[in-house]
Enzyme design. Structure first.
Site, PDB file in Angstrom:
ATOM      1  N   ASP A  13      25.278  -3.366  -1.167  1.00 32.78           N
ATOM      2  CA  ASP A  13      25.386  -3.195  -2.631  1.00 32.78           C
ATOM      3  C   ASP A  13      24.399  -2.179  -3.238  1.00 32.78           C
ATOM      4  O   ASP A  13      23.669  -2.508  -4.192  1.00 32.78           O
ATOM      5  CB  ASP A  13      25.189  -4.550  -3.325  1.00 32.78           C
ATOM      6  CG  ASP A  13      26.221  -5.585  -2.921  1.00 32.78           C
ATOM      7  OD1 ASP A  13      27.148  -5.243  -2.173  1.00 32.78           O
ATOM      8  OD2 ASP A  13      26.093  -6.743  -3.351  1.00 32.78           O
ATOM      9  N   ASP A  51      29.819  -4.827  -4.616  1.00 31.70           N
ATOM     10  CA  ASP A  51      30.239  -5.833  -5.591  1.00 31.70           C
ATOM     11  C   ASP A  51      31.340  -5.209  -6.449  1.00 31.70           C
ATOM     12  O   ASP A  51      31.181  -4.085  -6.952  1.00 31.70           O
ATOM     13  CB  ASP A  51      29.039  -6.214  -6.467  1.00 31.70           C
ATOM     14  CG  ASP A  51      28.614  -7.655  -6.299  1.00 31.70           C
ATOM     15  OD1 ASP A  51      29.010  -8.287  -5.306  1.00 31.70           O
ATOM     16  OD2 ASP A  51      27.875  -8.151  -7.158  1.00 31.70           O
ATOM     17  N   HIS A  53      33.708  -6.744  -9.335  1.00 33.62           N
ATOM     18  CA  HIS A  53      34.127  -7.882 -10.140  1.00 33.62           C
ATOM     19  C   HIS A  53      35.147  -7.508 -11.213  1.00 33.62           C
ATOM     20  O   HIS A  53      35.131  -6.390 -11.748  1.00 33.62           O
ATOM     21  CB  HIS A  53      32.913  -8.499 -10.853  1.00 33.62           C
ATOM     22  CG  HIS A  53      31.888  -9.070  -9.935  1.00 33.62           C
ATOM     23  ND1 HIS A  53      32.200  -9.937  -8.919  1.00 33.62           N
ATOM     24  CD2 HIS A  53      30.535  -8.914  -9.890  1.00 33.62           C
ATOM     25  CE1 HIS A  53      31.089 -10.285  -8.292  1.00 33.62           C
ATOM     26  NE2 HIS A  53      30.071  -9.675  -8.856  1.00 33.62           N
ATOM     27  N   HIS A  86      28.170  -7.567 -14.552  1.00 39.12           N
ATOM     28  CA  HIS A  86      27.714  -6.450 -13.724  1.00 39.12           C
ATOM     29  C   HIS A  86      28.788  -6.042 -12.727  1.00 39.12           C
ATOM     30  O   HIS A  86      29.662  -6.823 -12.393  1.00 39.12           O
ATOM     31  CB  HIS A  86      26.421  -6.822 -12.980  1.00 39.12           C
ATOM     32  CG  HIS A  86      26.629  -7.927 -11.971  1.00 39.12           C
ATOM     33  ND1 HIS A  86      26.647  -9.263 -12.319  1.00 39.12           N
ATOM     34  CD2 HIS A  86      26.830  -7.891 -10.626  1.00 39.12           C
ATOM     35  CE1 HIS A  86      26.846 -10.001 -11.245  1.00 39.12           C
ATOM     36  NE2 HIS A  86      26.975  -9.190 -10.198  1.00 39.12           N
ATOM     37  N   LYS A 113      33.626  -6.921  -2.425  1.00 37.26           N
ATOM     38  CA  LYS A 113      33.518  -8.375  -2.479  1.00 37.26           C
ATOM     39  C   LYS A 113      33.394  -8.834  -3.925  1.00 37.26           C
ATOM     40  O   LYS A 113      33.047  -8.052  -4.803  1.00 37.26           O
ATOM     41  CB  LYS A 113      32.313  -8.854  -1.662  1.00 37.26           C
ATOM     42  CG  LYS A 113      30.977  -8.273  -2.099  1.00 37.26           C
ATOM     43  CD  LYS A 113      29.887  -8.597  -1.092  1.00 37.26           C
ATOM     44  CE  LYS A 113      28.534  -8.063  -1.500  1.00 37.26           C
ATOM     45  NZ  LYS A 113      27.973  -8.672  -2.710  1.00 37.26           N
ATOM     46  N   CYS A 158      22.323 -11.109  -1.902  1.00 34.38           N
ATOM     47  CA  CYS A 158      23.406 -10.560  -1.088  1.00 34.38           C
ATOM     48  C   CYS A 158      22.951 -10.162   0.313  1.00 34.38           C
ATOM     49  O   CYS A 158      23.695 -10.338   1.276  1.00 34.38           O
ATOM     50  CB  CYS A 158      24.075  -9.404  -1.817  1.00 34.38           C
ATOM     51  SG  CYS A 158      24.908  -9.973  -3.333  1.00 34.38           S
TER      52      CYS A 158
END
Length: 210
Positions: A13, A51, A53, A86, A113, A158
């Site tokens: 990340d 990441d 989202h 975020h 992810k 993470c």
């Protein structure tokens, strides 16, 4: 420490939102980007996690009226920390930090992810339900990887959960401690204690770079 053909570097990340000025900034996050590039140069197999989202992610405090970031709630899969919004898909905060471009360009794959709005994901191997895989383990086995080295953001979340799942998946696991940064001293200490208990080794980058 000698890097073998069956080793892989997992860069966790390295995104704008986790760096200085980002929505979930980790102190000193941007400063490690050149070191991540130097490490990536030494490995034939590099994988980067990201990441990724949706705005309605269950772990965003903004989606729980009256809840504050950095508090916990109970969800279907257990306890979940609430975070500031975020790494929203397609946003500048979700982009990789510009200073880590060489490592990203070398990556064999980018593992996204946290895409499921109903389940957060810290680990690069599994979502937080500990059942839904990302495909990383299968990729590493296809690449004949037996040992993984981890670096990136954040050490206490993470990086930690990816390392612990790597051990569970049967990989020798090493965290490059000074090529990672933590969110908080208390969770950093908890991660380090967990690494000792689970068999995750820690090294300094100099042992790989010479």
């Amino acid at each position: 420490m000698q890097i073998a053909a069956t080793d892989a570097l997992l860069v966790i990340d390295p995104q704008n939102d986790f760096c200085d000025g980002g929505a979930l900034a980790v102190s000193g996050g941007a400063a490690i980007m050149p070191l991540l590039n130097r490490l990536a140069e030494r490995f034939d197999r590099v994988v980067v996690t990201q990441d990724w989202h949706t705005p309605d992610q269950i772990s965003f405090a903004s989606n729980h009226p009256g809840a504050a970031p950095f508090t916990e709630i109970e969800v279907a899969y257990g306890r979940q920390m609430l975070w500031p919004d975020h790494c929203i898909q397609g946003s500048p905060g979700a982009d990789f930090h510009p200073d880590v471009a060489p490592a990203v360009q070398k990556a064999r794959a980018v593992i996204r992810k946290g895409c499921n709005p109903a389940v957060d994901s810290y680990s690069g191997f599994f979502e937080n339900d500990h059942r839904t895989p990302t495909g990383l383990a299968g990729l590493l086995r296809e690449l004949r990887v037996t040992r993984v080295f981890l670096c990136g953001l954040a050490y206490d979340y993470c990086v930690r959960f990816t390392a612990e799942d790597a051990v569970r998946e049967g990989f020798q696991t090493v965290v490059v401690a000074d090529a990672s940064r933590a969110i908080a001293p208390s969770t950093e200490a908890a991660a380090r204690k967990s690494f000792r208990a689970s068999g995750v080794a820690e090294v300094a980058a100099v042992t790989l770079l010479g």
